[in-house]
Design a protein around this motif. Structure first.
Motif: not given
Lengths: 205, 236
Positions: A82, A86, A88, A90, A99, A125, B123-124, B126-128, B133, B135, B137-138, B141-142, B145-146, B228-229
């Protein structure tokens, strides 16, 4: 692997239509901003449903309105890089890369890390990466998902001059090493001549 | 004043904690599902569902308790069914208090969860999907957590609401020491009997400390997750 795409979709007052017939290699979708290039990529990846037409990559039909075939995006194996990378937020770079990992892939993890020069980023990160670094990680993540087709949406748009040339050379090298067909979207003619791409012009209506 | 807790105080506090924790954990899946539906789906009657979820927030708690009493009495529509099939009754039991607390906490939890679900960058997701991945798993894992900070916030908010619950509980399951006498109900009962000023003060202080502790724990957890990120690996 041949691309055979003929789709259209009405978006607001406009008809976005495209026909691509290409034997292999790098195909470029060219046109001014706002003409619907990203919409075309979204249709191919399965994120937007076309109103009519068909999408075939090699022997696999991804979409065919007449035959009522419409593979969901996670079964299309279209590697989509993209414009806005995009990644992730986290997950660390390493987890981002792995992934979508599926084997057997045309090029292995270490080779991809070397090729993209992202070995020193693995424990970072995504929020700490520069635009160019993030874009290379996004390309690596997509390659590791073993795609049958690579969709690149203006991958150079967030980079400055010298970085652009670097990434362009990288894309050529990726194609040389993996032979995955590439559909490259851009509004910059210079990029396309550098890639020696088969150009499809998308005109506004 | 703050020497060790008496057995009676300990009973009241542990009962309150048990009721609140069970209520929050039991209602969390329903709250998440409702929040997801309200955030992501479009359907006729959505406004009605939204209003129904928020009802316990705007109706007087005593009325909610009364409605629960009608529904869960042994001859009530749900109560008779529970009794006939499972031989259980929630009336005057701590499980009933947990149900009342859960109903009262539901709207607050749905609100917090809905905000965090709406804030997920689709959009994240969609990327997964384009990475292969499924639906499911998306989601795991996405999306989940978000949405996690909102999940924590919603649980803390719900927990605080449960710990403070009074009106619906006392009208549904009454005031039974050791079974339904939570901290707020015990404070209210002690205020009615002369000479219990010390018990009132101690319980009040404990409830403030527990709520404060929950808030601090939530803030700490949230910082640990989101902070932490950006903290590490900034070298170039």
């Amino acid at each position: 692997m041949a691309l055979d795409i003929d789709v259209s979709r009405r978006v607001g007052p406009r008809d976005i239509a495209v026909r691509i017939q290409s034997v292999a290699g790098i195909t470029a979708l060219f046109g001014p901003s706002g003409v619907g290039k990203t919409t075309v990529l979204n249709m191919i990846a399965g994120l937007i449903r076309p109103d009519r037409g068909h999408i075939q990559v090699g022997d696999t039909i991804l979409f065919d309105r007449e035959q009522s075939i419409d593979l969901p995006p996670h079964r299309r194996d279209c590697g989509y890089v993209f414009q806005d990378n995009r990644l992730f937020p986290h997950l660390r770079v390493r987890a981002n890369l792995l992934y979508g990992r599926r084997g057997p892939i045309a090029i292995n993890l270490n080779a991809i890390i070397d090729l993209l020069g992202i070995g020193c980023l693995l424990d970072r990160w995504p929020a700490t990466l520069s635009g160019g670094e993030a874009q290379r990680v996004a390309i690596g993540r997509t390659l590791l998902s073993n795609p049958r087709l690579l969709l690149l949406d203006e991958p150079l748009s967030s980079l400055d001059g010298s970085r652009k040339a670097e990434l362009l050379a990288l894309i050529l090298e990726i194609y040389r090493q993996t032979a995955i067909p590439i559909l490259y979207v851009s509004h910059d003619e210079r990029e396309l001549s550098a890639l020696n791409a088969h150009i499809i012009a998308l005109a506004g209506h | 004043m703050m020497t060790s807790l008496s057995p009676e105080e300990w009973m009241i506090i542990s009962l309150s904690l048990r009721i609140s924790i069970v209520a929050v954990l039991a209602v969390l899946p329903a709250a998440f599902a409702l929040a997801w539906i309200l955030a992501r789906w479009q359907f006729p009657g959505k406004l009605l569902l939204d209003a129904a979820v928020h009802l316990p927030l705007v109706v007087p708690p005593v009325v909610t308790g009364w409605a629960l009493l009608l529904l869960f009495a042994k001859n009530g529509p749900i109560g008779s069914w529970l009794f006939d099939w499972f031989g259980i009754s929630l009336l005057f039991r701590w499980t009933g208090a947990a149900l009342a607390a859960a109903i009262m906490a539901l709207p607050l939890m749905v609100r917090a969860l809905r905000l965090s679900i709406e804030a997920i960058d689709r959009r994240l997701e969609q990327a997964a999907l384009t990475l292969g991945a499924s639906p499911a798993r998306t989601f795991l894992t996405i999306s989940l957590p978000l949405a996690f900070p909102g999940l924590v916030a919603g649980m803390i908010l719900g927990f605080a609401r449960c710990m403070g619950e009074f009106g619906a509980t006392i009208s549904f399951v009454s005031n039974i020491p050791g079974e339904t006498q939570t901290i707020p109900i015990a404070i209210y009962a002690a205020m009615q009997s002369p000479g219990s000023e010390m018990l009132v003060a101690r319980l009040a202080l404990i409830s403030i400390l527990l709520s404060l502790g929950a808030l601090i724990a939530a803030e700490f957890l949230n910082r640990k997750i989101t902070g932490r990120k950006l903290d590490d690996g900034t070298r170039h």
